[in-house]
Scaffold this active site. Sequence first.
Site, short mmCIF file in Angstrom:
data_model
loop_
_atom_site.label_atom_id
_atom_site.label_comp_id
_atom_site.label_asym_id
_atom_site.label_seq_id
_atom_site.Cartn_x
_atom_site.Cartn_y
_atom_site.Cartn_z
N TYR A 33 35.20 47.84 16.64
CA TYR A 33 33.97 48.58 16.39
C TYR A 33 32.79 47.87 17.07
O TYR A 33 32.76 46.63 17.15
CB TYR A 33 33.68 48.65 14.89
N TYR B 142 43.88 49.19 14.22
CA TYR B 142 43.69 47.77 13.99
C TYR B 142 44.40 47.38 12.69
O TYR B 142 44.65 48.21 11.82
CB TYR B 142 42.20 47.41 13.91
N ARG C 257 45.94 50.32 10.19
CA ARG C 257 45.29 51.54 9.73
C ARG C 257 45.62 52.64 10.73
O ARG C 257 45.63 52.42 11.94
CB ARG C 257 43.77 51.37 9.66
N HIS D 283 41.58 56.96 12.98
CA HIS D 283 40.71 57.73 12.10
C HIS D 283 39.29 57.76 12.64
O HIS D 283 38.89 56.90 13.43
CB HIS D 283 40.71 57.15 10.67
N HIS E 67 35.34 58.22 11.06
CA HIS E 67 34.51 58.26 9.86
C HIS E 67 33.46 59.37 9.95
O HIS E 67 32.90 59.61 11.02
CB HIS E 67 33.78 56.93 9.68
#
Length: 204
Positions: free
Chosen positions: A100, A131, A138, A141, A143
């Site tokens: 990120y 990651y 995970r 995805h 957000h």
Amino acid sequence: MDRKKFLLTTGLTAFALSSFGRVVASLAGDKTTFGGDCATTNDILGPFYRPNSPQRTDLTYENLPGAKISVQGKVLGPDCKTPLQNARVEIWHCDTLGEYDNDTDAFLHRGQQLTDARGEYAFKTIFPGKYLNGRLYRPAHIHFRVSADGHKELISQIYFKGDPHILEDPWASQSRAKDRILPILPTDLSGGFSVAFEVYLDRE
């Protein structure tokens, strides 16, 4: 600052705080959902949220690695059909390597916009990477944070059908996330893909 260093310096591995200072979710996930037959379920905010992302619809840039996708849909009211104009839709996700952008002025892979008169929004971005979260990856995805006057704020995530890491993920594997596991559809002859996500907000 990379993702691991960010986790260590913030200490938000167990829970995340919203920008308003309230606890959004614990490690077990937020069990609350909005009322109504069509209301979209919540998910964790996560530790990588940054407020004040730029107003923009195109999150791509020159030489950006990754498959380009369009993330689009509508924001609708609790009757499941009334479009909400000027609802704020904010998205953020990691890059293809699972990192990120936590501190640059570019706010990479982050943006927000207001819905139009039809309640519609659309972002051009890339398919996110994955990651490690402890010993597990995970699933990919994106957000979402969605708000509109007179309605409950939604903090959620979308996942993608066929992702094998969904089954063991503490949040994506919950039954309440099933309507947020979405197909990726080819949209043109030049390799473009699209993901549709309809958001339903309940009244405050």
